[in-house]
Design a protein around this motif. Structure first.
Motif, PDB file in Angstrom:
ATOM      1  N   LEU A  18       0.831  -1.204   0.000  1.00 57.76           N
ATOM      2  CA  LEU A  18       0.000   0.000   0.000  1.00 57.76           C
ATOM      3  C   LEU A  18       0.870   1.259   0.000  1.00 57.76           C
ATOM      4  O   LEU A  18       0.621   2.191  -0.764  1.00 57.76           O
ATOM      5  CB  LEU A  18      -0.927  -0.001   1.220  1.00 57.76           C
ATOM      6  CG  LEU A  18      -1.845   1.211   1.369  1.00 57.76           C
ATOM      7  CD1 LEU A  18      -2.789   1.334   0.176  1.00 57.76           C
ATOM      8  CD2 LEU A  18      -2.648   1.112   2.668  1.00 57.76           C
ATOM      9  N   LYS A  22       0.997   4.155  -2.964  1.00 62.01           N
ATOM     10  CA  LYS A  22       0.681   5.556  -2.693  1.00 62.01           C
ATOM     11  C   LYS A  22       1.865   6.491  -2.928  1.00 62.01           C
ATOM     12  O   LYS A  22       1.682   7.600  -3.420  1.00 62.01           O
ATOM     13  CB  LYS A  22       0.204   5.717  -1.245  1.00 62.01           C
ATOM     14  CG  LYS A  22      -1.208   5.237  -1.024  1.00 62.01           C
ATOM     15  CD  LYS A  22      -1.604   5.493   0.420  1.00 62.01           C
ATOM     16  CE  LYS A  22      -3.088   5.353   0.621  1.00 62.01           C
ATOM     17  NZ  LYS A  22      -3.479   5.637   2.006  1.00 62.01           N
ATOM     18  N   ARG A  26       1.517   5.751  -7.631  1.00 60.03           N
ATOM     19  CA  ARG A  26       0.522   6.796  -7.892  1.00 60.03           C
ATOM     20  C   ARG A  26       1.174   8.069  -8.461  1.00 60.03           C
ATOM     21  O   ARG A  26       0.730   8.552  -9.505  1.00 60.03           O
ATOM     22  CB  ARG A  26      -0.260   7.103  -6.626  1.00 60.03           C
ATOM     23  CG  ARG A  26      -1.366   8.138  -6.830  1.00 60.03           C
ATOM     24  CD  ARG A  26      -1.988   8.546  -5.513  1.00 60.03           C
ATOM     25  NE  ARG A  26      -3.151   7.747  -5.181  1.00 60.03           N
ATOM     26  CZ  ARG A  26      -3.703   7.728  -3.976  1.00 60.03           C
ATOM     27  NH1 ARG A  26      -3.177   8.422  -2.986  1.00 60.03           N
ATOM     28  NH2 ARG A  26      -4.779   7.007  -3.749  1.00 60.03           N
ATOM     29  N   GLU A  59      -5.592   2.754  -8.274  1.00 60.83           N
ATOM     30  CA  GLU A  59      -6.566   3.305  -7.321  1.00 60.83           C
ATOM     31  C   GLU A  59      -7.465   2.200  -6.758  1.00 60.83           C
ATOM     32  O   GLU A  59      -7.789   2.198  -5.573  1.00 60.83           O
ATOM     33  CB  GLU A  59      -7.395   4.416  -7.956  1.00 60.83           C
ATOM     34  CG  GLU A  59      -6.600   5.658  -8.317  1.00 60.83           C
ATOM     35  CD  GLU A  59      -5.881   6.314  -7.148  1.00 60.83           C
ATOM     36  OE1 GLU A  59      -6.403   6.293  -6.017  1.00 60.83           O
ATOM     37  OE2 GLU A  59      -4.770   6.838  -7.363  1.00 60.83           O
ATOM     38  N   ILE A  62      -5.423   0.224  -4.224  1.00 57.82           N
ATOM     39  CA  ILE A  62      -5.254   1.002  -2.992  1.00 57.82           C
ATOM     40  C   ILE A  62      -6.511   0.877  -2.131  1.00 57.82           C
ATOM     41  O   ILE A  62      -6.430   0.613  -0.929  1.00 57.82           O
ATOM     42  CB  ILE A  62      -4.938   2.486  -3.308  1.00 57.82           C
ATOM     43  CG1 ILE A  62      -3.494   2.612  -3.818  1.00 57.82           C
ATOM     44  CG2 ILE A  62      -5.169   3.373  -2.084  1.00 57.82           C
ATOM     45  CD1 ILE A  62      -3.132   3.988  -4.352  1.00 57.82           C
ATOM     46  N   GLU A  66      -6.645  -0.886   1.544  1.00 56.25           N
ATOM     47  CA  GLU A  66      -7.114  -0.119   2.702  1.00 56.25           C
ATOM     48  C   GLU A  66      -8.270  -0.842   3.399  1.00 56.25           C
ATOM     49  O   GLU A  66      -8.328  -0.893   4.628  1.00 56.25           O
ATOM     50  CB  GLU A  66      -7.537   1.292   2.282  1.00 56.25           C
ATOM     51  CG  GLU A  66      -6.371   2.188   1.950  1.00 56.25           C
ATOM     52  CD  GLU A  66      -6.760   3.546   1.373  1.00 56.25           C
ATOM     53  OE1 GLU A  66      -5.903   4.438   1.409  1.00 56.25           O
ATOM     54  OE2 GLU A  66      -7.903   3.705   0.881  1.00 56.25           O
TER      55      GLU A  66
END
Length: 156
Positions: A18, A22, A26, A59, A62, A66
């Protein structure tokens, strides 16, 4: 929502993925989209469409990670003992082929049979749960009926 059992190592691996998505993936894809936009007409811009597709995947992953991490119930196997339960490293011998195998019973999001990490929801893990050293288990697998004798149980 139901809690997701996970070992500390599995939780750390998902957290690491993760963080990488990020902080590295990303920003890189945002830069790629910006560069593709500068090339002009977006309707026929393959680089732009490819970058947007990759951004959508990132996305989505992610959000998935999460969600998994928010429901994680981290269980430290080192604090456990006794009969086989989540987190146990189990050494078995196939009673037909005398082949020894060692698996650790882990959560479904960290399972990897090639690495010896057995999904707690798998037929083999379900058959092993609650058993002790010396016990034999019969398992119906996609490859047919298997018999295993439990040689060793380790929690670490």
């Amino acid at each position: 929502m139901e809690k997701i059992p996970m070992t500390p190592a599995g939780f750390a691996a998902l957290e690491s993925e993760l963080k990488n998505l990020k902080s590295v993936e990303r920003p890189a894809i945002i830069q790629a989209i910006a560069e593709a936009r500068e090339l002009g007409d977006l309707s026929e811009n393959a680089e732009y469409h490819s970058a947007r597709e990759k951004q959508s995947f990132i996305e989505g992953r992610i959000k998935e990670l999460e969600g998994i991490l928010s429901l994680a119930d981290v269980i430290n196997p080192a604090k456990l003992s006794g009969a086989i339960k989540f987190g146990a490293k189990v050494t078995v011998v196939d009673e037909d082929t005398d082949e020894e195998k060692t698996w650790q019973i882990v959560g479904e999001h960290e399972a990897n049979i090639e690495a010896g990490l057995l999904n707690i929801k798998s037929p083999i893990a379900r058959a092993l749960i609650g058993k002790d050293e010396g016990d034999s288990v019969e398992v119906r697998t996609p490859g047919g009926e298997r018999s295993y004798e439990i040689l060793k149980i380790v929690y670490s």
